[in-house]
Design a protein around this motif. Structure first.
Motif, PDB file in Angstrom:
ATOM      1  N   ASP A 277       1.120  -6.267   3.375  1.00  0.00           N
ATOM      2  CA  ASP A 277       2.452  -6.833   3.839  1.00  0.00           C
ATOM      3  C   ASP A 277       3.638  -5.894   3.905  1.00  0.00           C
ATOM      4  O   ASP A 277       4.366  -5.934   4.528  1.00  0.00           O
ATOM      5  N   ALA A 278       3.394  -4.523   2.874  1.00  0.00           N
ATOM      6  CA  ALA A 278       4.257  -3.584   3.282  1.00  0.00           C
ATOM      7  C   ALA A 278       3.689  -2.246   2.862  1.00  0.00           C
ATOM      8  O   ALA A 278       2.815  -2.305   2.204  1.00  0.00           O
ATOM      9  N   ILE A 279       4.111  -1.376   3.508  1.00  0.00           N
ATOM     10  CA  ILE A 279       3.245   0.040   3.434  1.00  0.00           C
ATOM     11  C   ILE A 279       4.518   0.947   2.796  1.00  0.00           C
ATOM     12  O   ILE A 279       5.742   1.189   3.649  1.00  0.00           O
ATOM     13  N   VAL A 280       4.450   1.698   1.734  1.00  0.00           N
ATOM     14  CA  VAL A 280       5.301   2.618   1.264  1.00  0.00           C
ATOM     15  C   VAL A 280       4.934   3.969   1.651  1.00  0.00           C
ATOM     16  O   VAL A 280       3.713   4.368   1.432  1.00  0.00           O
ATOM     17  N   LEU A 281       5.594   4.569   2.262  1.00  0.00           N
ATOM     18  CA  LEU A 281       4.906   5.796   3.114  1.00  0.00           C
ATOM     19  C   LEU A 281       5.788   7.244   2.720  1.00  0.00           C
ATOM     20  O   LEU A 281       6.813   7.338   2.675  1.00  0.00           O
ATOM     21  N   ASN A 282       4.923   8.288   2.225  1.00  0.00           N
ATOM     22  CA  ASN A 282       5.414   9.675   2.189  1.00  0.00           C
ATOM     23  C   ASN A 282       4.796  10.294   3.401  1.00  0.00           C
ATOM     24  O   ASN A 282       3.654  10.827   3.112  1.00  0.00           O
ATOM     25  N   ALA A 283       5.443  10.474   4.201  1.00  0.00           N
ATOM     26  CA  ALA A 283       4.843  10.817   5.762  1.00  0.00           C
ATOM     27  C   ALA A 283       4.684  12.487   5.983  1.00  0.00           C
ATOM     28  O   ALA A 283       5.669  13.286   5.270  1.00  0.00           O
TER      29      ALA A 283
ATOM     30  N   ALA B  81       0.906  -1.210   0.032  1.00  0.00           N
ATOM     31  CA  ALA B  81       0.079   0.015   0.095  1.00  0.00           C
ATOM     32  C   ALA B  81       0.851   1.354  -0.041  1.00  0.00           C
ATOM     33  O   ALA B  81       2.019   1.252   0.457  1.00  0.00           O
ATOM     34  N   LEU B  82       0.427   2.339  -0.591  1.00  0.00           N
ATOM     35  CA  LEU B  82       1.149   3.406  -0.499  1.00  0.00           C
ATOM     36  C   LEU B  82       0.107   4.484   0.520  1.00  0.00           C
ATOM     37  O   LEU B  82      -0.875   4.766   0.060  1.00  0.00           O
ATOM     38  N   SER B  83       0.899   4.981   1.334  1.00  0.00           N
ATOM     39  CA  SER B  83       0.389   5.822   2.365  1.00  0.00           C
ATOM     40  C   SER B  83       0.864   7.453   1.935  1.00  0.00           C
ATOM     41  O   SER B  83       2.179   7.603   2.151  1.00  0.00           O
TER      42      SER B  83
ATOM     43  N   VAL C 205       3.488  -8.619  -7.894  1.00  0.00           N
ATOM     44  CA  VAL C 205       2.983  -8.279  -6.489  1.00  0.00           C
ATOM     45  C   VAL C 205       1.384  -8.597  -6.596  1.00  0.00           C
ATOM     46  O   VAL C 205       1.110  -8.237  -7.945  1.00  0.00           O
ATOM     47  N   ALA C 206       0.695  -8.877  -5.628  1.00  0.00           N
ATOM     48  CA  ALA C 206      -0.797  -9.063  -5.882  1.00  0.00           C
ATOM     49  C   ALA C 206      -1.576  -7.829  -6.161  1.00  0.00           C
ATOM     50  O   ALA C 206      -2.691  -7.597  -6.874  1.00  0.00           O
ATOM     51  N   SER C 207      -1.074  -6.697  -5.411  1.00  0.00           N
ATOM     52  CA  SER C 207      -1.849  -5.247  -5.657  1.00  0.00           C
ATOM     53  C   SER C 207      -0.976  -4.401  -4.890  1.00  0.00           C
ATOM     54  O   SER C 207      -0.046  -4.565  -4.063  1.00  0.00           O
ATOM     55  N   ALA C 208      -0.973  -3.057  -5.514  1.00  0.00           N
ATOM     56  CA  ALA C 208      -0.265  -1.825  -5.058  1.00  0.00           C
ATOM     57  C   ALA C 208      -1.217  -0.673  -5.110  1.00  0.00           C
ATOM     58  O   ALA C 208      -1.272  -0.046  -5.922  1.00  0.00           O
ATOM     59  N   ASP C 209      -2.118  -0.670  -3.833  1.00  0.00           N
ATOM     60  CA  ASP C 209      -3.207   0.551  -3.631  1.00  0.00           C
ATOM     61  C   ASP C 209      -2.588   1.810  -3.178  1.00  0.00           C
ATOM     62  O   ASP C 209      -1.744   1.796  -2.198  1.00  0.00           O
ATOM     63  N   ALA C 210      -3.039   2.877  -3.883  1.00  0.00           N
ATOM     64  CA  ALA C 210      -2.402   3.971  -3.355  1.00  0.00           C
ATOM     65  C   ALA C 210      -3.709   5.022  -2.565  1.00  0.00           C
ATOM     66  O   ALA C 210      -4.690   4.935  -3.094  1.00  0.00           O
ATOM     67  N   PHE C 211      -3.023   5.620  -1.434  1.00  0.00           N
ATOM     68  CA  PHE C 211      -4.133   6.196  -0.566  1.00  0.00           C
ATOM     69  C   PHE C 211      -3.639   7.372  -0.356  1.00  0.00           C
ATOM     70  O   PHE C 211      -2.352   7.449   0.209  1.00  0.00           O
ATOM     71  N   THR C 212      -4.323   8.487  -0.234  1.00  0.00           N
ATOM     72  CA  THR C 212      -3.845   9.831  -0.166  1.00  0.00           C
ATOM     73  C   THR C 212      -4.871  10.404   1.264  1.00  0.00           C
ATOM     74  O   THR C 212      -5.938  10.300   1.019  1.00  0.00           O
ATOM     75  N   THR C 213      -4.240  11.005   2.077  1.00  0.00           N
ATOM     76  CA  THR C 213      -5.193  11.765   3.144  1.00  0.00           C
ATOM     77  C   THR C 213      -5.517  12.971   2.693  1.00  0.00           C
ATOM     78  O   THR C 213      -4.555  13.729   1.917  1.00  0.00           O
TER      79      THR C 213
ATOM     80  N   PHE D  31       8.737   1.794  -4.181  1.00  0.00           N
ATOM     81  CA  PHE D  31       7.930   0.553  -4.305  1.00  0.00           C
ATOM     82  C   PHE D  31       8.631  -0.745  -4.487  1.00  0.00           C
ATOM     83  O   PHE D  31       8.699  -1.740  -4.008  1.00  0.00           O
ATOM     84  N   TRP D  32       9.815  -0.608  -5.477  1.00  0.00           N
ATOM     85  CA  TRP D  32      10.762  -1.853  -5.820  1.00  0.00           C
ATOM     86  C   TRP D  32      11.659  -1.823  -4.490  1.00  0.00           C
ATOM     87  O   TRP D  32      11.977  -3.420  -4.496  1.00  0.00           O
ATOM     88  N   VAL D  33      11.929  -1.098  -3.595  1.00  0.00           N
ATOM     89  CA  VAL D  33      12.602  -1.401  -2.762  1.00  0.00           C
ATOM     90  C   VAL D  33      11.801  -2.293  -1.595  1.00  0.00           C
ATOM     91  O   VAL D  33      12.390  -3.207  -1.076  1.00  0.00           O
ATOM     92  N   ALA D  34      10.606  -1.968  -1.577  1.00  0.00           N
ATOM     93  CA  ALA D  34       9.539  -2.676  -0.562  1.00  0.00           C
ATOM     94  C   ALA D  34       9.531  -4.058  -1.369  1.00  0.00           C
ATOM     95  O   ALA D  34       9.416  -5.035  -0.326  1.00  0.00           O
ATOM     96  N   GLN D  35       9.445  -4.249  -2.470  1.00  0.00           N
ATOM     97  CA  GLN D  35       9.155  -5.369  -3.078  1.00  0.00           C
ATOM     98  C   GLN D  35      10.512  -6.298  -2.923  1.00  0.00           C
ATOM     99  O   GLN D  35      10.525  -7.594  -2.462  1.00  0.00           O
ATOM    100  N   GLN D  36      11.812  -5.641  -2.873  1.00  0.00           N
ATOM    101  CA  GLN D  36      12.906  -6.348  -2.806  1.00  0.00           C
ATOM    102  C   GLN D  36      12.982  -6.857  -1.319  1.00  0.00           C
ATOM    103  O   GLN D  36      13.447  -7.916  -1.035  1.00  0.00           O
ATOM    104  N   ILE D  37      12.678  -5.893  -0.267  1.00  0.00           N
ATOM    105  CA  ILE D  37      12.495  -6.427   1.134  1.00  0.00           C
ATOM    106  C   ILE D  37      11.717  -7.733   1.275  1.00  0.00           C
ATOM    107  O   ILE D  37      12.089  -8.541   1.855  1.00  0.00           O
TER     108      ILE D  37
END
Lengths: 317, 336
Positions: free
Chosen positions: B90-96, B30-32, B61-69, B278-284
């Motif tokens: 399984d993983a959260i990609v985060l722009n905080a 997921a992208l937060s 990957v199975a899915s990669a959804d983007a969510f924006t606050t 995203f790719w870094v998360a996939q590699q992890i």
């Protein structure tokens, strides 16, 4: 009438003081004209949004339009997109842009008022939630890409046709005079003030409260839309965050200008003083080399001081 | 030797890379994202959509959804991350929204066994990965470039970003270090342009009358065109303005170059850095050994690459690049 009793007096004093303080350190002394031109240009945007916000605030406690930034962005984005896609004579493109921007504003105003009136949502919540809608529409319509305005419009928005005065300032001046007449010389203005002073008494006296409120919210949104249109033409295209600073700015210039935050008492000259002051104070603090922290702090302290001085005067009167 | 080494690395990469497809095929990422209200963020989301759509279609990957606050608030984003934990990503990609305020939520995610990769707006929580930008170097490089262009030095105007944001402080620090290393430069004025053309133009127009002649303008991106407009409106000679990869900046630069041979440089972070994260998360998730701190390369446009960059950048957008899995592997390898 003693001029120092006027509600806008101290705001004008502060604006002039900030101008002189900045001018005094300008290189070679020739900076005065450049500073005045810059101040008039950028104050025009604050004036245009401020006039609309002032009308809304005049209606009394709880009335405020928080959708101004989003309306500006939406109107700027849609009108520039339309003009970018049109072909034909330049005047027709420009007219279509202006009309579409105002139409967007009118729609936003109607939606705002419908939420407030029909769904009985408090104005703060209604305009805030509507602004998410407008902002999302703006994002969705153009994904934040900046479309250049037609060259003639960009030239007009950045030009100085008469006596070296920025065209934008002249536009804002003409509209301000219109607002002054409407507020002080028309039935609309008197009814608006009556609602602000006591909505119940106004209704019992036969003031069509709903109609006046509707007109006011639509006018405010149209002013925001016009500002968005002009700002987009001025700065070479609409940006998604172009309206951000005008939310607090429109309220600040109203209050600094001496209009009552409790409603029922507003004045147009104060809007100009507030707008010029807000620009000049930042220029002054920048020119003296103060950091952002000190700058924000001093701006806040000075605004409080002006409002305190002005309200102290009112209490004595 | 070097070539042999490269081949070996490539072979190793292939050997490790192939089973990767199988290993992360069931994983959900997921992208937060805290903010979408400017063109850079819009390009960032588009890059994410483009790259992850293909990754999902290819079965990586199975899915990669983007969510924006909606409100760019840390509290809101913390709640969003908690929702993602419950939804079983399984993983959260985060722009905080904040480097520290989300640490609690990030820790909760880590404790739930979720991989958290922050980028651009990074978090300090040690359990998360950071794909970060060396903003201090970016500031230093600006002054280094000006030193090559203006060996005799001169007065500089600094346009800063949004006050109170860490990126602004870091670029500013780099610029100060650069000026210290090149004492013939002097910062004679500083304004906040909030990374927006119109705000920058407004602020520069206000301070210009009080400034002596300006030789160079150091910026943070998104503010160069506005600065140029302010100098033109005041009728002052155009200094060397560092640009920030926005299309209107590049276009103005190209026009000036054609008219009078204007030269400058443009540097920013590609919005596609979201795809690198995203790719870094996939590699992890794939079980690769990835250091917690990774550094993203800058995307620079020079006099030579200007025409190509202008051609590739959408009208009114930002110069961008989508990163690939190989790019991520390279960045990871360089950070080890």
């Amino acid at each position: 009438m003693r001029i120092h009793r006027a509600p806008w007096f101290w705001a004008w004093v502060a604006a002039f003081a900030a101008f002189l303080a900045t001018w005094s350190i300008s290189a070679g002394g020739g900076g005065g004209a450049a500073l005045a031109v810059a101040a008039l240009t950028f104050a025009s945007f604050s004036v245009l949004t401020g006039l609309g916000q002032m009308l809304v605030i005049t209606m009394g406690p709880g009335n405020v339009d928080l959708s101004i930034p989003a309306t500006m962005t939406l109107a700027g984005t849609l009108s520039l997109k339309l003009m970018g896609e049109m072909t034909g004579p330049v005047w027709a493109i420009m007219l279509a842009g202006l009309v579409s921007a105002l139409a967007v504003g009118a729609c936003a105003g109607v939606v705002n008022f419908a939420l407030i009136r029909l769904l009985r949502i408090p104005p703060i919540i209604a305009t805030l939630s509507a602004s998410f809608l407008y902002q999302s529409l703006a994002i969705w319509s153009n994904r934040g890409l900046r479309i250049k305005p037609p060259a003639a419009l960009a030239e007009f928005a950045t030009g100085r046709a008469i006596l070296g005065i920025p065209n934008l300032a002249l536009v804002a001046l003409v509209i301000s005079i219109g607002f002054w007449v409407a507020l002080n010389r028309s039935g609309f203005g008197r009814r608006l003030s009556a609602i602000g002073q006591n909505p119940r008494a106004a209704r019992l006296a036969g003031v069509p409260v709903a109609r006046i409120m509707g007109t006011t919210y639509v006018t405010c949104a149209k002013m925001a839309a016009l500002t968005g249109f002009l700002l987009a033409c001025f700065s070479g295209g609409a940006a998604l965050n172009m309206g951000a600073e005008f939310l607090l700015m429109s309220i600040a210039v109203t209050v600094i200008g001496g209009s009552s935050i409790a409603g029922g008492d507003s004045n147009v000259p104060g809007i100009w003083a507030g707008a010029l002051f807000m620009y000049l104070i930042v220029s002054m603090l920048n020119s003296y080399g103060l950091g952002a922290g000190v700058r924000l702090l001093s701006t806040g302290v000075i605004i409080i001081a002006i409002v305190a001085v002005a309200s102290g005067r009112k209490a004595q009167a | 030797m070097t070539r042999k080494g490269l081949l070996l690395t490539a072979a190793l990469g292939l050997a490790l890379g192939m089973p990767a497809l199988a290993d992360t095929a069931e994983k959900k990422i997921a992208l937060s994202n805290n903010y979408a209200g400017n063109s850079w963020r819009q390009a960032m989301l588009e890059s994410w959509a483009r790259v992850t759509e293909k990754a999902v279609a290819d079965g990586v990957v199975a899915s990669a959804d983007a969510f924006t606050t909606a409100e760019n608030q840390a509290t809101e984003q913390a709640a969003q991350i908690q929702n993602m934990i419950l939804q079983g990503y399984d993983a959260i990609v985060l722009n905080a929204a904040s480097p520290t305020a989300l640490n609690g939520a990030v820790k909760e995610a880590c404790d739930a066994g979720i991989t958290v990769v922050s980028f651009d707006g990074i978090v300090t929580e040690p359990c998360a990965w950071r794909v970060k930008v060396d903003f201090v170097k970016m500031g230093r490089d600006e002054v280094e470039y000006l030193a090559t262009r203006l060996p005799e030095g001169g007065n500089l105007l600094e346009i800063r970003g949004l006050a109170g944001v860490s990126v602004d402080d870091e670029i500013h620090q780099g610029i100060e270090e650069g000026v210290k290393a090149h004492p013939n430069f002097k910062i004679v004025g500083s304004v906040n342009g909030d990374w927006a053309q119109d705000v920058a133009q407004k602020a520069v127009a206000g301070i210009l009358p009080s400034l002596p002649e300006i030789a160079g303008v150091v910026t943070q991106g998104g503010d160069g065109y506005g600065a140029a407009q302010a100098f033109a409106a005041a009728g002052r000679p155009t200094p060397v303005i560092i640009m920030g990869n926005r299309q209107d900046e590049l276009k103005w630069w190209a026009e000036q170059r054609d008219a009078n041979g204007y030269e400058t440089v443009s540097t920013s972070i590609a919005p596609g850095v979201s795809t690198l994260a995203f790719w870094v998360a996939q590699q992890i998730l794939d079980g690769q050994e990835v250091p917690k701190d990774l550094t993203v390369p800058f995307l620079s446009v020079t006099q030579e690459t200007l025409d190509q960059a202008l051609k590739d950048t959408p009208e009114g957008g930002v110069t961008n690049v989508d990163y690939s899995q190989d790019d991520a592997k390279k960045v990871i390898a360089e950070s080890k």
